[in-house]
Design an enzyme around this catalytic site. Structure first.
Site, PDB file in Angstrom:
ATOM      1  N   HIS A   1     -15.032   2.667   8.077  1.00 27.43           N
ATOM      2  CA  HIS A   1     -13.604   2.877   7.874  1.00 27.43           C
ATOM      3  C   HIS A   1     -13.178   4.014   8.801  1.00 27.43           C
ATOM      4  O   HIS A   1     -13.197   5.183   8.432  1.00 27.43           O
ATOM      5  CB  HIS A   1     -13.341   3.243   6.409  1.00 27.43           C
TER       6      HIS A   1
ATOM      7  N   SER B   1      -6.513   9.492   4.123  1.00 32.09           N
ATOM      8  CA  SER B   1      -5.070   9.519   4.361  1.00 32.09           C
ATOM      9  C   SER B   1      -4.571  10.950   4.509  1.00 32.09           C
ATOM     10  O   SER B   1      -4.922  11.835   3.724  1.00 32.09           O
ATOM     11  CB  SER B   1      -4.356   8.840   3.199  1.00 32.09           C
TER      12      SER B   1
ATOM     13  N   ASP C   1      -8.473   1.261  12.209  1.00 29.09           N
ATOM     14  CA  ASP C   1      -8.850   1.394  10.796  1.00 29.09           C
ATOM     15  C   ASP C   1     -10.249   0.906  10.425  1.00 29.09           C
ATOM     16  O   ASP C   1     -10.894   1.519   9.593  1.00 29.09           O
ATOM     17  CB  ASP C   1      -7.824   0.658   9.940  1.00 29.09           C
TER      18      ASP C   1
ATOM     19  N   LYS D   1      -7.707  -5.394   2.688  1.00 25.73           N
ATOM     20  CA  LYS D   1      -8.840  -4.608   2.209  1.00 25.73           C
ATOM     21  C   LYS D   1      -9.912  -5.465   1.549  1.00 25.73           C
ATOM     22  O   LYS D   1     -11.091  -5.083   1.526  1.00 25.73           O
ATOM     23  CB  LYS D   1      -8.358  -3.518   1.245  1.00 25.73           C
TER      24      LYS D   1
ATOM     25  N   LYS E   1      -5.890  10.798  11.342  1.00 23.93           N
ATOM     26  CA  LYS E   1      -6.757   9.812  12.008  1.00 23.93           C
ATOM     27  C   LYS E   1      -5.974   8.970  13.022  1.00 23.93           C
ATOM     28  O   LYS E   1      -6.399   8.826  14.178  1.00 23.93           O
ATOM     29  CB  LYS E   1      -7.399   8.927  10.935  1.00 23.93           C
ATOM     30  N   THR E   2      -4.856   8.422  12.599  1.00 20.38           N
ATOM     31  CA  THR E   2      -4.051   7.578  13.490  1.00 20.38           C
ATOM     32  C   THR E   2      -3.433   8.403  14.614  1.00 20.38           C
ATOM     33  O   THR E   2      -3.452   8.003  15.780  1.00 20.38           O
ATOM     34  CB  THR E   2      -2.945   6.860  12.690  1.00 20.38           C
TER      35      THR E   2
ATOM     36  N   ARG F   1       4.917   0.801   4.645  1.00 27.77           N
ATOM     37  CA  ARG F   1       3.970   0.334   5.663  1.00 27.77           C
ATOM     38  C   ARG F   1       4.628  -0.558   6.708  1.00 27.77           C
ATOM     39  O   ARG F   1       5.656  -1.195   6.460  1.00 27.77           O
ATOM     40  CB  ARG F   1       2.858  -0.478   4.994  1.00 27.77           C
TER      41      ARG F   1
ATOM     42  N   ARG G   1      -2.603  -0.431  -3.700  1.00 30.46           N
ATOM     43  CA  ARG G   1      -3.764  -1.141  -4.232  1.00 30.46           C
ATOM     44  C   ARG G   1      -3.898  -0.912  -5.742  1.00 30.46           C
ATOM     45  O   ARG G   1      -3.435   0.081  -6.274  1.00 30.46           O
ATOM     46  CB  ARG G   1      -5.044  -0.677  -3.522  1.00 30.46           C
TER      47      ARG G   1
END
Length: 527
Positions: free
Chosen positions: A217, A235, A254, A198, A239-240, A319, A56
């Site tokens: 989020h 990050s 997400d 995003k 979380k994932t 990604r 980003r």
């Protein structure tokens, strides 16, 4: 498409014979290959590279300063104002540029899995692979829904168009600009597909709170008994990994909304990091990388086209984008009831936060506003020791409104639904990064499992004298000593110094919130 003048409108582009609407996956893959936008990997996934921008561009993101939204926006370093007149001129330039392209691609679909709150959107793309990305990331309409779909927000993405900062008022050749009154997101000068995803999340973070819905989020899953859990974390916090539970169904990984009826996924796909991906550790992501999926900046073997996920030479931010249906253990539609448990994840490289602690509502709001984790040495140029990182509400770059709007909604929902909230440290134990060790994943899984099954509700706790956190003295599957961070350090005095250093950084960060009630401010560190 014939060359057109600066009076080209969005309708001109949408209705052009050269514009392809909602092409199926095989045709988008074919188009991307024929146009030399991407290549196929050995699994059939489409691999694209994004050139200069592999992540980003926060310095290039703006919100148009408009009368209808001006008083609501939390203006500052993240939400930078853009002049209305300059936006209109730049928008016309981009439409003129797109009008000169031989082909364009449009995806029409939805953001929001709950039919009562979903936002009809359309994404106009210069690149076929970007349109495939949008198709996999957002919610795909049925043939019947597509017939009557009238988009309420439009993303216009023109990577090949570069702005002139002196003329156009941008910060560089790249721009991501949201106009809430015109209901347009304008993207140019960057090929990084994440900007498309995003930007719509930012839009939902503006729209949903006005409807009384908390936008979040976070990842979410649901147990066999219908119990819902939310996982917040920046990050690298897990979380994932932790929300992918074989005994629970994934709602989404997400972005979610929390309405009066329960939670729902905002997206229809997953955008997973793939650096150091392995089939053994993350089999669900591994297996999802197949035909129709999009690999972004993943290095492929020149001959076999096999992905080398350990190669970060293009970027560490490699990604994979794929539809959520590529994950075997999901709930469809991506809607469930109210959360029973909320987990805040932090990877504390100082090694001083407890592996798990129970939070009061006030502490939950404090840590939600703080959004703490830590950057490690070597992850960014110039970082030689762990650094505290705070991202408000675990998603500061995507929040148009003042942070307290989201925090107050969270506090109300925790109260109303009697939600148990835990802070889980997936970072270091027995010392800071370089001296201690990363928390054993099996211990973290055991703690999360105990929290989700309600086994920690009535467990006796002790209060951490520095952070004020309530630490369970027992947890199934975890040695008691591990639960008390100070006891894992060989030098208790060093622990105290490090803990007070981190506590001071918490306090310094929280001082920016001026209109927070005293009970929330008082829920932070005690020193």
């Amino acid at each position: 498409m014939n060359t057109v003048d600066s009076t080209t409108t969005l309708d001109d582009i949408l209705n052009s014979a050269a514009t392809h609407e909602n092409l199926p996956v095989p045709m988008l893959v074919e188009k991307a290959l024929l146009r030399n936008e991407a290549i196929l990997s050995s699994t059939g996934a489409l691999r694209a590279t994004t050139g200069k921008y592999t992540g980003r561009s926060p310095e290039d993101k703006f919100i148009v300063d408009e009368a209808g939204s001006r008083e609501k926006i939390d203006w500052g370093k993240i939400n930078k104002p853009f002049n209305e007149e300059k936006f209109d001129k730049l928008y016309k330039k981009v439409l003129h540029y797109l009008g000169q392209q031989e082909e364009l691609f449009v995806f029409k679909g939805f953001a929001g899995a709950d039919h009562a709150y979903r936002l009809p959107i359309q994404v106009v793309n210069e690149f076929a692979w970007h349109n495939l990305f949008a198709r996999q990331m957002f919610i795909r309409p049925t043939a019947e829904e597509l017939k009557g779909l009238d988009a309420e927000f439009t993303v216009v993405s023109a990577p090949g168009f570069q702005a002139d900062p002196e003329v156009d008022g941008t910060n560089s050749e790249t721009f991501i600009i949201i106009s809430f009154e015109r209901r347009i997101v304008l993207i140019g000068g960057t090929e990084y597909a994440g900007e498309i995803k995003k930007s719509i999340f930012s839009v939902m973070n503006y729209i949903l709170p006005e409807k009384g819905i908390l936008s979040m989020h976070c990842s979410a899953n649901v147990g066999q008994e219908g119990d819902v859990a939310l996982f917040f974390g920046l990050s690298g916090t897990g979380k994932t990994t932790l929300s992918a539970d074989p005994h629970r169904s994934l709602i989404g990984d997400d972005e979610h909304g929390w309405a009066n009826t329960g939670v729902f996924n905002i997206e229809g796909g997953c955008y997973a990091k793939t650096i150091n991906l392995s089939q053994e550790k993350e089999p669900q992501i591994w297996d999802a990388i197949r035909f129709g999926s999009v690999l972004e900046n993943v290095v492929l073997d020149d001959v076999t086209r096999e992905g080398n996920y350990d190669d970060g030479s293009l970027t560490e931010n490699t990604r994979a984008a794929y539809p959520i249906q590529a994950i075997p253990n999901i709930i469809q539609p991506s809607v469930a009831g109210h959360p029973n448990t909320i987990i805040f994840l932090t990877a504390d490289a100082f090694g001083v936060l407890p592996p798990i602690s129970k939070l009061t509502k006030e502490q939950a709001m404090y840590h939600f506003l703080s959004g703490y984790t830590s950057k490690l040495a070597g992850t960014e140029r110039g970082i030689t020791s762990p650094q505290a990182t705070f991202s408000t509400c675990f998603g500061a770059p995507f929040l148009p409104l003042e942070a307290t709007v989201y925090a107050e909604m969270l506090g109300e929902k925790i109260d109303h639904h009697e939600v148990e909230v835990y802070l889980v440290n997936t970072g270091w134990s027995g010392g800071a990064y370089g001296a201690g060790k990363r928390m054993n994943l099996s211990y973290t899984r055991a703690m999360v499992q105990a929290a989700l099954q309600g086994e920690l509700k009535s467990v006796e706790t002790v209060t951490d004298p520095i952070f004020g956190l309530n630490i369970p003295i027992h947890c199934p599957g975890v040695p008691d000593q591990v639960l008390q961070p100070k006891k894992t350090w060989s030098n208790p005095e060093e622990y105290d110094l490090k803990a007070k250093e981190l506590a001071a950084q918490f306090n310094d960060n929280f001082s920016k919130f001026n209109n927070v009630p005293a009970e929330i401010k008082g829920a932070g560190p005690l020193v």
